[in-house]
Design a protein around this motif. Structure first.
Motif, PDB file in Angstrom:
ATOM      1  N   HIS A 302       0.835  -1.205   0.000  1.00  0.00           N
ATOM      2  CA  HIS A 302       0.000   0.000   0.000  1.00  0.00           C
ATOM      3  C   HIS A 302       0.868   1.253   0.000  1.00  0.00           C
ATOM      4  O   HIS A 302       0.633   2.187  -0.784  1.00  0.00           O
ATOM      5  CB  HIS A 302      -0.916  -0.027   1.222  1.00  0.00           C
ATOM      6  N   LEU A 303       1.889   1.274   0.840  1.00  0.00           N
ATOM      7  CA  LEU A 303       2.775   2.442   0.901  1.00  0.00           C
ATOM      8  C   LEU A 303       3.584   2.578  -0.378  1.00  0.00           C
ATOM      9  O   LEU A 303       3.683   3.675  -0.947  1.00  0.00           O
ATOM     10  CB  LEU A 303       3.709   2.332   2.110  1.00  0.00           C
ATOM     11  N   ALA A 304       4.172   1.484  -0.860  1.00  0.00           N
ATOM     12  CA  ALA A 304       4.980   1.541  -2.084  1.00  0.00           C
ATOM     13  C   ALA A 304       4.149   2.038  -3.267  1.00  0.00           C
ATOM     14  O   ALA A 304       4.593   2.897  -4.044  1.00  0.00           O
ATOM     15  CB  ALA A 304       5.571   0.165  -2.392  1.00  0.00           C
ATOM     16  N   LYS A 305       2.930   1.529  -3.391  1.00  0.00           N
ATOM     17  CA  LYS A 305       2.066   1.929  -4.507  1.00  0.00           C
ATOM     18  C   LYS A 305       1.706   3.412  -4.423  1.00  0.00           C
ATOM     19  O   LYS A 305       1.728   4.128  -5.434  1.00  0.00           O
ATOM     20  CB  LYS A 305       0.801   1.078  -4.506  1.00  0.00           C
ATOM     21  N   SER A 321       9.947  -4.079   9.395  1.00  0.00           N
ATOM     22  CA  SER A 321      10.402  -5.201  10.226  1.00  0.00           C
ATOM     23  C   SER A 321       9.760  -5.111  11.603  1.00  0.00           C
ATOM     24  O   SER A 321       9.416  -4.021  12.076  1.00  0.00           O
ATOM     25  CB  SER A 321      11.930  -5.216  10.350  1.00  0.00           C
ATOM     26  N   TYR A 322       9.602  -6.282  12.231  1.00  0.00           N
ATOM     27  CA  TYR A 322       8.878  -6.375  13.496  1.00  0.00           C
ATOM     28  C   TYR A 322       9.568  -7.345  14.442  1.00  0.00           C
ATOM     29  O   TYR A 322      10.310  -8.232  14.016  1.00  0.00           O
ATOM     30  CB  TYR A 322       7.433  -6.850  13.264  1.00  0.00           C
ATOM     31  N   ALA A 323       9.279  -7.181  15.758  1.00  0.00           N
ATOM     32  CA  ALA A 323       9.654  -8.150  16.780  1.00  0.00           C
ATOM     33  C   ALA A 323       8.381  -8.698  17.384  1.00  0.00           C
ATOM     34  O   ALA A 323       7.406  -7.948  17.601  1.00  0.00           O
ATOM     35  CB  ALA A 323      10.514  -7.497  17.863  1.00  0.00           C
ATOM     36  N   ILE A 324       8.329  -9.980  17.658  1.00  0.00           N
ATOM     37  CA  ILE A 324       7.115 -10.608  18.170  1.00  0.00           C
ATOM     38  C   ILE A 324       6.690  -9.955  19.481  1.00  0.00           C
ATOM     39  O   ILE A 324       7.507  -9.723  20.380  1.00  0.00           O
ATOM     40  CB  ILE A 324       7.303 -12.134  18.331  1.00  0.00           C
ATOM     41  N   SER A 331      11.800  -1.178  12.041  1.00  0.00           N
ATOM     42  CA  SER A 331      12.389  -0.303  11.020  1.00  0.00           C
ATOM     43  C   SER A 331      11.421  -0.127   9.860  1.00  0.00           C
ATOM     44  O   SER A 331      10.574  -0.985   9.602  1.00  0.00           O
ATOM     45  CB  SER A 331      13.720  -0.866  10.493  1.00  0.00           C
ATOM     46  N   ILE A 332      11.537   1.022   9.193  1.00  0.00           N
ATOM     47  CA  ILE A 332      10.828   1.314   7.952  1.00  0.00           C
ATOM     48  C   ILE A 332      11.855   1.863   6.976  1.00  0.00           C
ATOM     49  O   ILE A 332      12.533   2.853   7.272  1.00  0.00           O
ATOM     50  CB  ILE A 332       9.697   2.345   8.142  1.00  0.00           C
ATOM     51  N   ASN A 333      11.992   1.221   5.821  1.00  0.00           N
ATOM     52  CA  ASN A 333      13.005   1.627   4.856  1.00  0.00           C
ATOM     53  C   ASN A 333      12.389   1.729   3.465  1.00  0.00           C
ATOM     54  O   ASN A 333      11.596   0.885   3.069  1.00  0.00           O
ATOM     55  CB  ASN A 333      14.161   0.618   4.834  1.00  0.00           C
ATOM     56  N   LYS A 358       4.541   6.461  10.994  1.00  0.00           N
ATOM     57  CA  LYS A 358       5.031   5.332  11.775  1.00  0.00           C
ATOM     58  C   LYS A 358       3.917   4.605  12.531  1.00  0.00           C
ATOM     59  O   LYS A 358       3.867   3.376  12.552  1.00  0.00           O
ATOM     60  CB  LYS A 358       6.107   5.798  12.763  1.00  0.00           C
ATOM     61  N   ASP A 359       2.998   5.352  13.153  1.00  0.00           N
ATOM     62  CA  ASP A 359       1.931   4.704  13.919  1.00  0.00           C
ATOM     63  C   ASP A 359       0.979   3.910  13.034  1.00  0.00           C
ATOM     64  O   ASP A 359       0.294   3.001  13.517  1.00  0.00           O
ATOM     65  CB  ASP A 359       1.141   5.756  14.708  1.00  0.00           C
ATOM     66  N   ASP A 360       0.933   4.254  11.748  1.00  0.00           N
ATOM     67  CA  ASP A 360       0.047   3.542  10.825  1.00  0.00           C
ATOM     68  C   ASP A 360       0.497   2.113  10.568  1.00  0.00           C
ATOM     69  O   ASP A 360      -0.260   1.316   9.994  1.00  0.00           O
ATOM     70  CB  ASP A 360      -0.036   4.277   9.479  1.00  0.00           C
ATOM     71  N   PHE A 361       1.720   1.792  10.966  1.00  0.00           N
ATOM     72  CA  PHE A 361       2.255   0.462  10.684  1.00  0.00           C
ATOM     73  C   PHE A 361       2.334  -0.425  11.921  1.00  0.00           C
ATOM     74  O   PHE A 361       2.960  -1.475  11.895  1.00  0.00           O
ATOM     75  CB  PHE A 361       3.617   0.586   9.992  1.00  0.00           C
ATOM     76  N   LYS A 362       1.667  -0.010  12.989  1.00  0.00           N
ATOM     77  CA  LYS A 362       1.455  -0.924  14.110  1.00  0.00           C
ATOM     78  C   LYS A 362       0.414  -1.963  13.686  1.00  0.00           C
ATOM     79  O   LYS A 362      -0.503  -1.637  12.924  1.00  0.00           O
ATOM     80  CB  LYS A 362       0.972  -0.154  15.331  1.00  0.00           C
ATOM     81  N   PRO A 363       0.529  -3.196  14.154  1.00  0.00           N
ATOM     82  CA  PRO A 363      -0.396  -4.245  13.689  1.00  0.00           C
ATOM     83  C   PRO A 363      -1.868  -3.883  13.810  1.00  0.00           C
ATOM     84  O   PRO A 363      -2.638  -4.102  12.877  1.00  0.00           O
ATOM     85  CB  PRO A 363      -0.032  -5.447  14.580  1.00  0.00           C
ATOM     86  N   LYS A 364      -2.284  -3.315  14.947  1.00  0.00           N
ATOM     87  CA  LYS A 364      -3.687  -2.968  15.120  1.00  0.00           C
ATOM     88  C   LYS A 364      -4.118  -1.913  14.100  1.00  0.00           C
ATOM     89  O   LYS A 364      -5.210  -1.990  13.524  1.00  0.00           O
ATOM     90  CB  LYS A 364      -3.948  -2.471  16.538  1.00  0.00           C
ATOM     91  N   SER A 365      -3.259  -0.922  13.867  1.00  0.00           N
ATOM     92  CA  SER A 365      -3.581   0.141  12.915  1.00  0.00           C
ATOM     93  C   SER A 365      -3.699  -0.408  11.502  1.00  0.00           C
ATOM     94  O   SER A 365      -4.625  -0.050  10.756  1.00  0.00           O
ATOM     95  CB  SER A 365      -2.508   1.231  12.967  1.00  0.00           C
ATOM     96  N   ILE A 366      -2.783  -1.286  11.114  1.00  0.00           N
ATOM     97  CA  ILE A 366      -2.849  -1.900   9.776  1.00  0.00           C
ATOM     98  C   ILE A 366      -4.164  -2.646   9.608  1.00  0.00           C
ATOM     99  O   ILE A 366      -4.870  -2.503   8.606  1.00  0.00           O
ATOM    100  CB  ILE A 366      -1.664  -2.867   9.559  1.00  0.00           C
ATOM    101  N   ILE A 367      -4.511  -3.453  10.599  1.00  0.00           N
ATOM    102  CA  ILE A 367      -5.728  -4.263  10.531  1.00  0.00           C
ATOM    103  C   ILE A 367      -6.959  -3.384  10.397  1.00  0.00           C
ATOM    104  O   ILE A 367      -7.859  -3.658   9.591  1.00  0.00           O
ATOM    105  CB  ILE A 367      -5.827  -5.181  11.768  1.00  0.00           C
ATOM    106  N   GLU A 368      -6.994  -2.299  11.162  1.00  0.00           N
ATOM    107  CA  GLU A 368      -8.182  -1.436  11.156  1.00  0.00           C
ATOM    108  C   GLU A 368      -8.289  -0.622   9.876  1.00  0.00           C
ATOM    109  O   GLU A 368      -9.348  -0.572   9.249  1.00  0.00           O
ATOM    110  CB  GLU A 368      -8.156  -0.517  12.378  1.00  0.00           C
ATOM    111  N   ARG A 369      -7.197  -0.004   9.455  1.00  0.00           N
ATOM    112  CA  ARG A 369      -7.305   0.883   8.287  1.00  0.00           C
ATOM    113  C   ARG A 369      -7.443   0.112   6.978  1.00  0.00           C
ATOM    114  O   ARG A 369      -8.043   0.605   6.028  1.00  0.00           O
ATOM    115  CB  ARG A 369      -6.130   1.870   8.236  1.00  0.00           C
ATOM    116  N   LEU A 370      -6.919  -1.112   6.913  1.00  0.00           N
ATOM    117  CA  LEU A 370      -7.085  -1.928   5.708  1.00  0.00           C
ATOM    118  C   LEU A 370      -8.257  -2.907   5.820  1.00  0.00           C
ATOM    119  O   LEU A 370      -8.499  -3.685   4.904  1.00  0.00           O
ATOM    120  CB  LEU A 370      -5.786  -2.694   5.400  1.00  0.00           C
ATOM    121  N   LYS A 371      -8.958  -2.861   6.971  1.00  0.00           N
ATOM    122  CA  LYS A 371     -10.180  -3.656   7.172  1.00  0.00           C
ATOM    123  C   LYS A 371      -9.926  -5.146   6.941  1.00  0.00           C
ATOM    124  O   LYS A 371     -10.604  -5.817   6.154  1.00  0.00           O
ATOM    125  CB  LYS A 371     -11.295  -3.145   6.265  1.00  0.00           C
TER     126      LYS A 371
END
Length: 441
Positions: A302-305, A321-324, A331-333, A358-371
């Motif tokens: 989504h971001l790249a596009k 990249s993420y840590a469990i 990181s975001i590159n 940056k906050d848009d790429f937290k798991p909860k935020s991704i799930i909510e904004r991309l439904k």
């Protein structure tokens, strides 16, 4: 200097894609009843057998046998002569509950955000060489097998077609990564044994005759159908000098799960960018969106596009990249491969994106904004997860509620229609935000 690049795709009847579709169909059935389902469903298919394994935590009740058979039937494996059919294959389920050690890192609590479901890196890629900002080699490869399946299911032409098929496209590019021409097209399609040997024709002669017939039909019906779906500027890349290899081994009668075993997640390059950009290694199908292997890969695309569509660069590769158990991405590159259209380095572009999103790429935020808690995944399991056209469709959902009365748990299901968005990660809804941040008119 010009160079050549190749991508491949496989049909919905390819054994690995059969496995992917079964896994995602089970996932969708659970999300349709319980949007908070945690699912990691792996599928193995082989001659006459489907094996399901993985971890499930859900309030849904799902008949995995019925879902599996319906999926196989919809693909087209309906005849016993295929040695793998919806009515007769055995189905073994070894699904079990999710590990509590993983769940405690992912679950959202009173004092903590939802963490990532695993460690790892995910990539998203976009390029302006096609209208959907996907690599053209992959787009045409997908169209070849998708149109082949449409012809097979219509049943009017090429009536000998069976479900398994593969495609491959090689394009010549100039030094500025612009496509010059299609160099080679490979199509291998499973088929009936539609010509039998006779006293006058040997087995080898009959095999050659079938191969010639299939090639003639591919050129007569399939290639024009694919060209029709492409814009005129891409149609011009088709030329009289294209090298066609159609069923190059000769016959392709034995195929599908009888010809090769299939596994969920074994076509991750077909699922993404056809070898362009990069891949973090995690598969998608059968995983609910708490698994960042899936959700963060969609967010990266989504971001790249949107970066490319906003005019930041002609190509963009985004790495997350993420840590469990940790919510914030490590990181975001952003890598533009020296195609940036603005006077900023890739590092400066990355820093601005971190500052802005940056906050848009937290798991909860991704799930909510991309439904992503909706039953949308079966549609992704063949012909690519990326580059698809977003659309809305009504689906049946049955939300499960559990109440305790007089010491007993009572479960109820409320059935209703729900309008659901598919392929939300392909929307260009960040373009204006990115243009404003980078001061692009």
């Amino acid at each position: 200097m010009s160079y050549y690049f190749t991508s491949e795709s496989v049909s919905e009847g390819h054994p690995d894609k059969v496995a992917d579709q079964i896994s995602d169909s089970i996932l969708d059935a659970m999300l349709a009843q319980d949007p908070n389902s945690r699912v990691a469903c792996e599928t193995l298919v082989t001659t006459g057998l489907v094996t399901l394994a993985g971890e499930i935590t859900t309030n849904a009740y799902v008949d995995v046998q019925e879902i599996t058979r319906n999926t196989i039937q919809n693909i087209g494996y309906t005849k016993d002569e295929y040695m793998f059919s919806s009515n007769s294959c055995a189905i073994i389920s070894a699904l079990h509950s999710q590990s509590p050690d993983i769940a405690q890192g992912v679950n959202e609590g009173d004092n903590k955000e939802q963490g990532a479901g695993d460690q790892g890196m995910m990539f998203g890629f976009a390029t302006n060489e096609s209208d959907n900002l996907m690599p053209l080699t992959l787009e045409i490869s997908h169209l070849l097998v998708e149109e082949l399946a449409r012809i097979r299911k219509e049943g009017k032409l090429m009536k000998y077609l069976r479900p398994d098929a593969k495609s491959q496209v090689t394009i010549e590019y100039d030094e500025k990564h612009r496509p010059l021409k299609i160099d080679t097209i490979v199509v291998s399609t499973q088929h009936d044994d539609f010509i039998k040997p006779s006293d006058k024709h040997s087995k080898a002669e009959v095999e050659t005759e079938m191969q010639v017939k299939i090639k003639d039909d591919i050129l007569k019906y399939l290639i024009p159908a694919v060209k029709k779906r492409l814009p005129k500027r891409i149609q011009k890349l088709f030329n009289d000098s294209i090298k066609y290899y159609i069923n190059p081994t000769g016959v392709f009668i034995i195929g599908g799960p009888h010809g090769d075993s299939g596994l969920t997640g074994r076509k991750i390059i077909v699922d993404t960018y056809g070898g362009r950009g990069a891949h973090g290694g995690g598969a998608f199908s059968g995983k609910d969106p708490s698994k960042v292997d899936r959700s963060a890969a969609y967010a990266a695309r989504h971001l790249a596009k949107n970066l490319v569509a906003a005019g930041i660069a002609e190509q963009a590769l985004v790495q997350l990249s993420y840590a469990i158990g940790i919510a914030e991405p490590i990181s975001i590159n952003v890598n533009t491969f020296r195609t940036a259209k603005i006077k900023k380095t890739d590092g400066q572009i990355s820093d601005k994106i971190i500052e802005l999103l940056k906050d848009d790429f937290k798991p909860k935020s991704i799930i909510e904004r991309l439904k992503l808690k909706n039953p949308i995944y079966t549609e992704t399991a063949a012909y690519g997860h990326m580059g698809r056209q977003p659309y809305n469709k009504e689906v049946d959902v049955a939300y499960v509620t559990i109440e305790e009365k007089n010491g007993h748990k009572i479960e109820t299901r409320k059935y209703q229609k729900k309008n659901v968005e598919f392929f939300t990660w392909e929307k260009l809804d960040y373009v204006d935000k990115i243009k404003k941040a980078f001061e692009i008119a």
